[in-house]
Design an enzyme around this catalytic site. Structure first.
Site, short mmCIF file in Angstrom:
data_model
loop_
_atom_site.label_atom_id
_atom_site.label_comp_id
_atom_site.label_asym_id
_atom_site.label_seq_id
_atom_site.Cartn_x
_atom_site.Cartn_y
_atom_site.Cartn_z
N ASP A 150 118.22 61.82 -4.54
CA ASP A 150 117.09 60.98 -4.93
C ASP A 150 117.63 59.64 -5.41
OD1 ASP A 150 118.13 61.48 -7.43
OD2 ASP A 150 116.47 62.74 -8.09
N ASP A 176 111.42 70.27 -3.14
CA ASP A 176 112.53 70.57 -4.05
C ASP A 176 111.97 70.77 -5.44
OD1 ASP A 176 113.58 68.31 -6.19
OD2 ASP A 176 112.31 67.46 -4.62
N CYS A 210 112.65 92.96 -2.97
CA CYS A 210 113.61 91.87 -2.76
C CYS A 210 114.97 92.45 -2.37
CB CYS A 210 113.74 91.04 -4.04
SG CYS A 210 114.92 89.68 -3.93
N CYS A 216 117.83 90.46 -2.47
CA CYS A 216 118.87 89.55 -2.94
C CYS A 216 120.01 90.33 -3.58
CB CYS A 216 118.30 88.53 -3.94
SG CYS A 216 118.03 89.16 -5.62
N CYS A 230 119.07 92.06 -6.90
CA CYS A 230 118.18 93.22 -6.79
C CYS A 230 118.85 94.39 -6.08
CB CYS A 230 116.90 92.82 -6.06
SG CYS A 230 115.82 91.75 -7.06
N HIS A 249 118.38 85.49 -8.04
CA HIS A 249 117.12 86.10 -7.61
C HIS A 249 116.04 85.05 -7.37
CE1 HIS A 249 113.61 88.61 -7.29
NE2 HIS A 249 113.05 87.83 -8.18
#
Length: 381
Positions: A96, A270, A308, A310, A313, A339
């Site tokens: 940015d 974002d 999930c 991930c 998890c 996560h």
């Protein structure tokens, strides 16, 4: 016209909404959109390694010009070979302009036509940031996509103030284009402002479009206005923006806003939310918000989210992660951050799937019901 360093390939428009599926091509890879970009403010997504981000499917990461200018300095990053090399990230990067951070220092800054005087929030040192300096810093950092220097006026500012502000931001955008030294390797986006005023938003979009940026960002949202006010701006603004250029909604990343923003035609999002709330022990799950540090999870040996896959998890329980966070163990905050970041990246994978299959409305309804959102506040298409 010669193709620049990035271009957007529109592949499918959803039949029942304004959502679109496409590919964003960059010098460091091509990425499906709509996409969520994890935020690596200081050249790192807090608590996550580049390898972990790749494993969960992150494509483009955002870093912050203002903060990297102050620490370690753009000259050090450039000497290291640029931001990709410095942070060991060989995929897409976006920086940015630093404008939002400067303008958030409202009690320490003074706006002039030439630029903005303000004080370093760390040392108190007097600094001066101009459109040309913002571009020079970003040229040195070397991200694939960089941003024009803009003023981010308060959503509640007066009409006359915002009218003058967008005119100055357009002049700054043109100065930034003229200062851009790496247009062959870095794409410079314009940032559409205008607070909540429809005519000013549309006017500013058209003014920036006349400068022919390769992409357009929507700024000044998710800064205190209501969700309904933000949705209203997206509803009338996005159809004005060029169809075959990427559209980036800055600083927006709650699950409902990702789905609804995509429905209005946003390609890129974002937000720091995923890792920020994780550090407070809050997790996003398929059935809603879960504060894993709460006492009720002390003996809960299920994963954060049973739906999930991930790393956190697959391997750890709520009870264990709660224990780590309560003991101020870094691993607990890392697991919650892994996560949450995975959750948002996976959410966008689902959004892209349903856009391609023209079933996004049904997906949103199901998601809202599971997550506990009030569908009355959802946008109608």
């Amino acid at each position: 016209m010669t193709q620049g360093p990035i271009h957007y390939e529109l592949l499918h428009e959803e039949k029942h909404t304004k959502a679109r599926y496409g590919i964003l091509h960059t010098p460091h890879g091509s990425y499906e959109t709509p996409m969520y970009m994890p935020v690596g403010t200081l050249a790192t997504v807090k608590g996550l390694s580049p390898e972990e981000l790749k494993d969960m499917g992150a494509g483009v990461i955002l870093s912050n010009t203002y903060h990297l200018w102050l620490r370690p300095g753009e000259d050090i990053v450039e000497q290291a070979g640029g931001l990709h090399q410095f942070m060991n990230w060989d995929q897409g990067l976006l920086t940015d302009s630093g404008g939002f951070q400067v303008f958030s220092l409202s009690d320490m800054r003074k706006i002039e036509e030439e630029g903005v005087h303000f004080r370093n929030h760390i040392s108190g040192e007097k600094l001066f940031l101009t459109p040309e300096k913002a571009i020079q810093i970003q040229n040195s950092l070397g991200a694939d996509i960089i941003m024009s220097f803009d003023e981010c006026p308060d959503f509640r500012h007066t009409y006359d103030y915002v009218k003058d502000s967008i005119a100055r931001t357009t002049r700054w955008a043109e100065r930034g284009l003229n200062a851009h030294q790496k247009s062959d390797t870095q794409a410079l986006f314009g940032i559409v402002q205008g607070a909540g005023f429809k005519d000013l938003r549309i006017q500013h979009a058209k003014d920036l479009m006349s400068l022919d940026f390769p992409g357009y960002s929507i700024g000044g949202l998710s800064v205190g206005e209501t969700k309904e006010e933000m949705d209203e701006v997206l509803d009338y603004l996005l159809p004005v923006l060029p169809k075959h250029k990427p559209r980036y909604l800055m600083g927006v990343g709650t699950p409902d806003s990702l789905i609804d923003g995509a429905m209005y035609g946003v390609d890129m999002f974002d937000c720091v939310l995923a890792t920020r709330v994780a550090r407070n022990g809050t997790c996003m799950t398929s059935t809603g918000r879960l504060v894993v540090k709460n006492a009720q999870y002390a003996r809960d040996f299920k994963p954060i989210d049973e739906n999930c896959d991930c790393y956190a998890c697959r391997n750890y329980t709520r009870a264990y992660i709660r224990h780590l966070i309560k003991c101020n163990e870094m691993l607990g905050l890392r697991l919650a951050s892994i996560h949450n970041t995975h959750f948002l990246l996976d959410l966008m994978r689902q959004v892209r799937y349903h856009i391609q299959n023209d079933t996004l409305l049904e997906f949103r309804q199901e998601f809202y019901e599971r997550y506990g959102y009030n569908k009355k506040n959802a946008p109608a298409f």
